[in-house]
Design a protein around this motif. Structure first.
Motif, short mmCIF file in Angstrom:
data_model
loop_
_atom_site.label_atom_id
_atom_site.label_comp_id
_atom_site.label_asym_id
_atom_site.label_seq_id
_atom_site.Cartn_x
_atom_site.Cartn_y
_atom_site.Cartn_z
N SER A 1 1.00 -1.27 0.01
CA SER A 1 0.00 0.03 -0.05
C SER A 1 0.66 1.29 -0.19
CB SER A 1 -0.86 0.01 1.09
OG SER A 1 0.03 -0.24 2.29
N ASP A 2 2.16 0.99 0.19
CA ASP A 2 2.95 2.12 0.38
C ASP A 2 4.22 2.03 -0.18
OD1 ASP A 2 4.60 4.36 1.30
OD2 ASP A 2 4.27 4.26 3.45
N ALA A 3 4.62 2.91 -1.24
CA ALA A 3 5.86 2.80 -1.95
C ALA A 3 7.14 2.88 -1.08
CB ALA A 3 5.97 3.83 -2.86
N ASP A 4 7.11 3.29 0.02
CA ASP A 4 8.28 3.82 0.89
C ASP A 4 8.35 2.42 1.62
OD1 ASP A 4 8.62 6.37 -0.30
OD2 ASP A 4 7.28 7.07 0.93
N GLU A 5 7.46 1.68 1.95
CA GLU A 5 7.86 0.69 2.86
C GLU A 5 8.99 -0.61 2.06
OE1 GLU A 5 4.25 -1.84 3.43
OE2 GLU A 5 3.38 0.17 4.67
N TYR B 1 -4.18 2.31 -4.46
CA TYR B 1 -4.24 3.82 -5.11
C TYR B 1 -3.79 4.04 -6.32
CZ TYR B 1 -4.51 8.71 -4.59
OH TYR B 1 -4.77 10.00 -4.83
N SER C 1 7.05 3.55 -7.55
CA SER C 1 5.96 2.09 -7.82
C SER C 1 6.04 1.53 -9.17
CB SER C 1 4.62 2.65 -7.75
OG SER C 1 4.23 3.63 -8.62
N MET D 1 -0.07 -1.27 -6.23
CA MET D 1 -0.56 -0.73 -5.04
C MET D 1 -2.00 -0.13 -5.47
SD MET D 1 2.69 1.87 -3.62
CE MET D 1 3.26 2.25 -5.23
#
Ligand SMILES: Nc1ncnc2c1ncn2[C@@H]1O[C@H](COP(=O)(O)OP(=O)(O)OP(=O)(O)O)[C@@H](O)[C@H]1O
Ligand SMILES: [Mg+2]
Length: 318
Positions: free
Chosen positions: A45-49, A82, A65, A80
């Motif tokens: 859900s998060d590109a930074d994870e 979104y 992403s 992701m």
């Protein structure tokens, strides 16, 4: 022949922690080494994870992403919800500015994420787009697509998605675009799942339930992969010797190695229970004393083994 399936897209599913990411990475590596152009996808859900998949493959963490090359013939992507929803709405509504503005409104985002399967739709839409991409010579950019699906519930939601979405969107442009993509997933000739499990009683029971869930959704499962089979220290020893040891493990007072033998016996029982409850092909992958990325490299050798080799119990490669 390393496999009994020919589908272009494979969903690697199973309960948490069974080895979906490690085996997705291993399968992707094996296919890439055989010369296929492979995309391996994870869901986030998060590109930074941090990316467990990229870690398993030994690559650097992706900055965005986008699709990123990790090994020859092998690219990885994080799907992701979104980003996919945005693309979906843009393509279907074709009014980019409106879509972006609408998605920036928290209320609209909340509404969309609460809609059944909208997150899955976002993930899948990104996936369809990548699967539709073609090279200048007309061939698909990716010949094989491996999806490391995040959890059992999600995998089943994906399997149910076509009906849900088609019910929500009866016609019009969204229906057309969605139908095209979903047709790929619904087509047993193009998409299938691999169920990963562990050689323990509860995971085996859960995997049988998962297989049944897929069956009810008419989603083909091509193989069951039993991961982390304990090593057999007496592999290759004469049968009589092994039988004597097995007997000793049950009868004698605790001796060194008894736990290992008992664990192995339990794993073999669990495997037997699985065999009794499914007619699907079962592949067994050994417990490795390795960590990423050496783990996925070693497992990819096991994935690539021919059908004939599969009859030989795994071991020794550690
Ligand atoms: N065959 C194996 N031998 C030894 N260790 C393994 C093996 N397969 C997986 N592991 C280890 O088990 C742990 C869980 O594996 P992995 O992350 O692939 O599972 P997962 O199903 O993707 O988990 P999650 O549901 O959290 O995404 C990792 O530390 C991995 O290195
Ligand atoms: Mg994982």
């Amino acid at each position: 022949m390393m496999q009994s399936w020919s589908q272009r897209a494979l969903m690697v599913t199973g309960k948490g922690g069974v080895g979906k990411t490690s085996l997705s990475a291993a399968l992707a590596r094996a296919l890439a080494e055989q010369g296929h152009r492979v995309l391996v996808a994870e869901v986030g859900s998060d590109a930074d994870e941090p990316s467990p998949l990229i870690r398993a493959l030994g690559g650097k963490r992706p900055r965005d992403s986008g699709v990123r090359p990790v090994l020859p013939n092998l690219e990885a992507v994080r799907l992701m919800p979104y980003a996919g929803q945005q693309a979906f709405l843009r393509d279907t509504l074709r009014v980019k500015l409106l879509v972006d503005a609408a998605l920036r409104l928290a209320a609209i985002r909340r509404f969309l994420s609460a809609a059944p399967a909208f997150n899955e739709l976002g993930v899948l839409y990104q996936l369809f787009q990548l699967m539709r991409e073609r090279r200048p010579d007309g061939h698909p950019r990716f010949e094989r697509v491996i999806v490391d699906t995040p959890a059992t519930g999600h995998a089943l939601a994906i399997a149910q998605l076509p009906d849900i979405v088609l019910r929500l969107i009866p016609g019009g442009p969204i229906g057309t675009v969605t139908r095209e993509g979903l047709a790929i997933l619904r087509d047993p000739a193009q998409t299938a799942s691999i169920v990963v499990t562990l050689p323990e009683a509860l995971p085996i029971t859960e995997s049988i339930e998962l297989i049944e869930g897929f069956r009810q959704n008419k989603t083909p499962v091509v193989e069951v992969w039993v991961n982390r089979m304990p090593l057999n220290p007496f592999e290759g020893r004469p049968e009589a010797e092994r039988a004597a040891l097995a007997l000793a493990a049950t009868q004698a007072p605790p001796f060194w190695g008894a736990q290992t033998l008992q664990r192995l016996a339990r794993a073999q029982d669990a495997l037997g229970a699985l065999r009794a409850q499914t007619s699907l092909p079962i592949r067994v992958f050994p417990e490795k004393l390795l960590e990423d990325p050496a783990l996925s490299a070693a497992l990819s050798k096991d994935v690539a083994k021919s059908d004939d080799d599969r009859a030989v119990p795994p071991s020794k490669t550690n």
